[in-house]
Design an enzyme around this catalytic site. Structure first.
Site, PDB file in Angstrom:
ATOM      1  N   GLN A   1       0.826  -1.203   0.000  1.00 33.28           N
ATOM      2  CA  GLN A   1       0.000   0.000   0.000  1.00 33.28           C
ATOM      3  C   GLN A   1       0.865   1.259   0.000  1.00 33.28           C
ATOM      4  O   GLN A   1       1.973   1.280   0.538  1.00 33.28           O
ATOM      5  CB  GLN A   1      -0.928   0.016   1.218  1.00 33.28           C
TER       6      GLN A   1
ATOM      7  N   CYS B   1     -10.378  -2.017  -1.768  1.00 32.10           N
ATOM      8  CA  CYS B   1      -9.990  -0.678  -2.213  1.00 32.10           C
ATOM      9  C   CYS B   1     -11.025  -0.100  -3.176  1.00 32.10           C
ATOM     10  O   CYS B   1     -10.816   0.967  -3.754  1.00 32.10           O
ATOM     11  CB  CYS B   1      -8.614  -0.704  -2.872  1.00 32.10           C
TER      12      CYS B   1
END
Length: 376
Positions: free
Chosen positions: A211, A335
């Site tokens: 990430q 996400c």
């Protein structure tokens, strides 16, 4: 947050930058709640806020201009370079590297690739920064023509910036609108970047995914570990495990459980296994395989599953398998809340009971949302 690039109209990536950050966070929280409004039993935890600047641990730098006067940033619609070397989203370690990169290009005559002319060699420079300040540096080239000049300058690079730990060449031979190619050549003795997350090192190889916001990733993994610890399963799978964030945190939270991480990328699995070896976690196994294939073909089922799929979601086959599996607890990290909603429609027996928004991407409309699912 103040951004001179946005004010000048040269970069519009942060579409919400003029919205006060507290309002951005409220809007993302409201969006997730609206998308999942049909699940009346879902209890929402407070959203996790990010720093407003200096949070981005990755830089995807398009190199343009000439080797005498390189431009580090992005391309405009005409294919010409736009400087973004002082982007306030980057960590301070990445910002400090930018002058060194510019000097290297000049010093080694690294010819930037021209998209309109389809000529040149150096396409992109990809940088990843760890919380400790260590840096991974990847040069995306059209061919191996610049490999020797770059290799020759590694000692100079590390003298100019001792934080540079890993340097590699990535080959993107085709004229394509992608960031990198499939072939990687590591030029340094150190081959992985230790990314410190909640007291453990996740080892990133050049093509490993992680990430872009380390602090928010820490909060996300900690939340997942808390949910699985509360469920107290004896067996757990982490599907789409990447370099093992959820699986490693779950193994620490559940030392007596048997945990398996599944990821199609062999590089990511090798990185995850190194952390296992360092931490001495004998209750954790990593396997390089497609997540859906592994689940559908398995002879024995776990009591709990964690899924952290790409933006498209887990898809119909895996969703249907989970629906009919009888598994009691699922942690779903997404996400893309819209693909999450579509996947939940295919799993009506698994009810979201707790959820939380994690602001991985400030100043945009994007965010991460995690939900705890329990079988009705």
């Amino acid at each position: 947050m103040q951004c001179d690039y946005f004010d000048a109209g040269v970069c519009r990536s942060c579409t919400q930058i003029r919205v006060p950050y507290a309002t951005q966070l409220e809007s993302k929280d409201a969006d997730a709640k609206a998308l999942l409004h049909e699940h009346a039993q879902l209890r929402w935890l407070s959203p996790v806020a990010s720093k407003e600047s200096a949070f981005r641990n990755k830089a995807k730098i398009v190199v343009s201009g000439t080797h005498q006067n390189p431009v580090l940033g992005i391309l405009n619609r005409e294919g010409n370079g736009v400087d973004l070397s002082e982007c306030p989203l980057y960590t301070f370690d990445i910002l400090a590297l930018m002058p060194v990169l510019r000097e290297l290009i000049q010093r080694a005559s690294l010819t930037p690739y021209s998209v309109p002319a389809r000529k040149g060699e150096l396409k992109n420079i990809l940088v990843t920064a760890s919380p400790s300040g260590e840096l991974m540096l990847r040069f995306v080239l059209r061919s191996k023509k610049l490999l020797v000049p770059i290799r020759r300058e590694i000692s100079w690079l590390q003298q100019r910036n001792p934080a540079i730990s890993v340097v590699s060449i990535n080959l993107l031979r085709e004229h394509k609108a992608v960031v990198e190619g499939g072939e990687e050549i590591i030029l340094t003795e150190q081959q992985t970047l230790p990314m410190q997350v909640n007291g453990m090192d996740l080892h990133l190889r050049p093509q490993s995914f992680f990430q872009t916001n380390t602090a928010i990733a820490e909060a996300l993994y900690a939340q997942g570990a808390q949910w699985v610890a509360d469920a107290a399963p004896h067996t757990l799978w982490d599907l789409y495990c990447g370099v093992g964030g959820f699986a490693l945190h779950s193994a620490q939270a559940l030392p007596d459980a048997s945990i398996t991480g599944i990821e199609i990328s062999e590089e990511a699995i090798a990185s995850a296994q190194r952390t296992v070896d360092e931490k001495g976690l004998d209750n954790l196994t990593f396997i390089a395989q497609d997540a859906t294939t592994f689940a559908v073909d398995a002879q024995e089922l776990p009591e709990c599953v964690v899924v952290n799929p790409p933006r498209r979601g887990i898809g119909e086959q895996l969703a249907q398998w989970l629906e009919h599996s009888g598994i009691q607890t699922v942690v779903y990290s997404s996400c893309n809340a819209r693909s999450l909603v579509k996947d939940l429609e295919k799993m009506p027996s698994l009810k979201p009971v707790e959820g939380r928004v994690f602001d991985m991407f400030p100043h945009t409309n994007h965010y991460e949302v995690a939900v705890l699912l329990q079988r009705a």
